[in-house]
Design a protein around this motif. Structure first.
Motif, PDB file in Angstrom:
ATOM      1  N   GLU A 175       0.697  -1.292   0.133  1.00  0.00           N
ATOM      2  CA  GLU A 175      -0.151  -0.119  -0.080  1.00  0.00           C
ATOM      3  C   GLU A 175       0.807   1.223   0.072  1.00  0.00           C
ATOM      4  N   PHE A 176       2.034   1.162   0.847  1.00  0.00           N
ATOM      5  CA  PHE A 176       2.712   2.313   1.062  1.00  0.00           C
ATOM      6  C   PHE A 176       3.540   2.514  -0.690  1.00  0.00           C
ATOM      7  N   LEU A 177       4.250   1.612  -0.913  1.00  0.00           N
ATOM      8  CA  LEU A 177       4.709   1.593  -2.329  1.00  0.00           C
ATOM      9  C   LEU A 177       3.806   2.176  -3.288  1.00  0.00           C
ATOM     10  N   ARG A 178       2.728   1.703  -3.343  1.00  0.00           N
ATOM     11  CA  ARG A 178       1.634   2.178  -4.480  1.00  0.00           C
ATOM     12  C   ARG A 178       1.446   3.615  -4.506  1.00  0.00           C
ATOM     13  N   ARG A 179       1.167   4.149  -3.028  1.00  0.00           N
ATOM     14  CA  ARG A 179       1.208   5.636  -2.993  1.00  0.00           C
ATOM     15  C   ARG A 179       2.391   6.391  -3.140  1.00  0.00           C
TER      16      ARG A 179
ATOM     17  N   THR B 217       3.759   0.758 -11.931  1.00  0.00           N
ATOM     18  CA  THR B 217       5.422   0.199 -11.650  1.00  0.00           C
ATOM     19  C   THR B 217       5.274  -1.307 -11.697  1.00  0.00           C
ATOM     20  N   PRO B 218       6.165  -1.965 -12.290  1.00  0.00           N
ATOM     21  CA  PRO B 218       6.055  -3.229 -12.479  1.00  0.00           C
ATOM     22  C   PRO B 218       6.279  -4.028 -11.196  1.00  0.00           C
ATOM     23  N   VAL B 219       5.490  -5.041 -10.600  1.00  0.00           N
ATOM     24  CA  VAL B 219       5.976  -5.748  -9.455  1.00  0.00           C
ATOM     25  C   VAL B 219       6.381  -7.107  -9.889  1.00  0.00           C
ATOM     26  N   TYR B 220       7.676  -7.470  -9.524  1.00  0.00           N
ATOM     27  CA  TYR B 220       8.005  -8.981 -10.048  1.00  0.00           C
ATOM     28  C   TYR B 220       7.754  -9.945  -8.474  1.00  0.00           C
TER      29      TYR B 220
ATOM     30  N   ALA C 244      -1.731  -6.950  -6.200  1.00  0.00           N
ATOM     31  CA  ALA C 244      -2.832  -6.550  -7.246  1.00  0.00           C
ATOM     32  C   ALA C 244      -4.064  -5.847  -6.382  1.00  0.00           C
ATOM     33  N   ASN C 245      -4.095  -6.163  -5.262  1.00  0.00           N
ATOM     34  CA  ASN C 245      -5.064  -5.648  -4.477  1.00  0.00           C
ATOM     35  C   ASN C 245      -4.799  -4.296  -3.686  1.00  0.00           C
ATOM     36  N   ALA C 246      -3.521  -4.148  -3.966  1.00  0.00           N
ATOM     37  CA  ALA C 246      -3.091  -2.832  -3.312  1.00  0.00           C
ATOM     38  C   ALA C 246      -3.151  -1.768  -4.538  1.00  0.00           C
TER      39      ALA C 246
END
Ligand code: PLP
Length: 406
Positions: free
Chosen positions: A113-117, A127-130, A144-146
């Motif tokens: 949640e923090f990273l998405r914001r 931003t791609p998350v691997y 995905a939910n974040a």
């Protein structure tokens, strides 16, 4: 009002446990869910946990007031210390902070949640998350939910050699867009039981640093890989020495046997204490709208254990007891399969580490094991080594043999 709600698919691992419960076969074995079992096939309340529970009950100064939004300070700091090491330069430089979370899942959720914001100063839906291929099935869903829209697998497992696909992994790191987020299993990779060696971790770190990739460690099994907490934290600590700003989601579900207490910690390694302060202030905002304040019992128990030298020593001993039983079951299963001359090689059972073994059984063979032998395992072929006991191991080995031969 709810007429249009579609039926969701059940969570695979919990469905497996339910199917197991309903199976009337007296010989049934549950190798699905990732929880420790004794040689009697029972859950284990760690002796140190029982001791600390008594200390908590006897403490008349405790009450049920809300904890601070970020959690119990003595829990957060001691949890970060076992991940980063007592003498971590980052701790000494006051740039390590933490958020008490609801289990390892909660720590991943808070981090996501923090990273998405806020990561890299942007809204990061693109931003791609691997995540590793394969990985714990919830990684994908949590990110995905974040709100992350681009979740990609990175190469990890070489099915043919039943080991790490180092070239594939390094290749995916090299080709990932700058600033991509990588979820790395700190130790005892779930489900493959295969970790990079120290030299391989160094190669991973070198590429990640050069290509400015974000490291998000998931540490759900510290102590289970080698039986030693420090050894299992090697990768996390190495990345800190390399100057990474990073997150580490810690779960105390497995290594304390506190599955239903939901004890987790998100350790944050920031660039400096000013950065850290601002990150924590935003974390507070996210926690506030998610669970508002965390629960205290499990975190208090862990904090007392980690901060009391005799109890800490006893806990390490308890962890080793669990890890040693897994090792024994690995050696025993491999020996039995070799004695039965089961086709294929079975060295990977002892080469793999942690709670799980990636057997190499294919989905058809898994189905056979479940339907014909009442042995419950994940469709990926993953078995929980802790589900094996001295009483059921012959039956399991014979069943694997029969399945492979058929
Ligand atoms: N990460 C991995 C790799 C796991 O296997 C698990 C649990 O199975 C978790 C995180 C979540 O742990 P918790 O039960 O503490 O939420």
């Amino acid at each position: 009002l709810f007429g249009e709600v579609p039926q969701a698919t059940p969570v695979a691992v919990f469905k497996l446990s339910n199917d197991f419960k309903e199976d009337a076969n007296p010989k049934k074995v549950n190798l699905g869910v990732g929880a420790y079992r004794t040689d009697e096939g029972q859950p284990w309340v760690l002796p140190v946990v029982k001791k600390v529970e008594k200390i908590i009950v006897a403490d008349n100064s405790l009450n049920h007031e809300y904890l601070a939004i970020l959690g119990l300070p003595e829990f957060r700091s001691s949890a970060s210390k076992i991940a980063l090491g007592e003498d971590s330069p980052a701790i000494q430089e006051n740039r390590v902070g933490a958020v008490q979370c609801l289990g390892g899942t909660g720590a991943l959720k808070m981090g996501a949640e923090f990273l998405r914001r806020w990561y890299n100063g942007n809204d990061n839906t693109k931003t791609p998350v691997y995540v590793s291929a394969p990985t714990w099935e919830n990684h994908n869903a949590v990110f995905a939910n974040a709100g992350f829209e681009d979740i990609r697998p990175y190469k990890y497992w070489d099915a043919e050699k039943r080991g790490l696909d180092l070239d594939g992994l390094l290749g995916d790191l090299e080709s990932a867009p700058k600033h991509s987020i990588f979820v790395l299993h700190a130790c005892a990779h779930n489900p493959t039981g295969t970790d990079p060696t120290h030299v391989e971790w160094m190669q991973v770190a070198e590429v990640m640093k050069r290509r400015k990739l974000f490291v998000f460690f998931d540490s759900a099994y510290q102590g289970f890989a080698s039986g030693c907490l420090d050894k299992d934290a090697w990768a996390v600590r190495y990345f800190v020495t390399q100057g990474f700003e990073m997150f580490c989601a810690q779960s105390f579900s497995k290594n304390f046997g506190l599955y239903n207490e939901r004890v987790g910690n998100l350790t944050i390694v920031a660039r400096d204490s000013d950065n850290l302060k601002r990150v924590l202030s935003q974390m507070e905002k996210i926690v506030r709208v998610t669970w508002s304040n965390p629960p205290s019992q499990g975190a208090r128990l862990v904090a007392i254990t980690l901060n009391t030298p005799e109890l800490f020593a006893e806990w390490k001993d308890n962890v080793k007891t669990m890890a040693d039983r897994v090792l024994l079951m690995r050696a025993s299963l491999q020996a039995k399969l070799q004695a039965l001359e089961t086709p294929g090689t079975w060295n990977h059972i002892t080469q793999q580490i942690g709670m799980f073994s990636f057997t190499g059984l294919n989905p058809k063979q898994v189905e056979y094991m479940i339907k014909e032998r009442s042995i419950y395992l994940m469709a990926s072929g993953r078995i929980n080594m802790c589900g094996l006991t001295t009483k059921n191991i012959d039956y399991v080995a014979e069943s694997i043999h029969e399945t492979v031969v058929n």
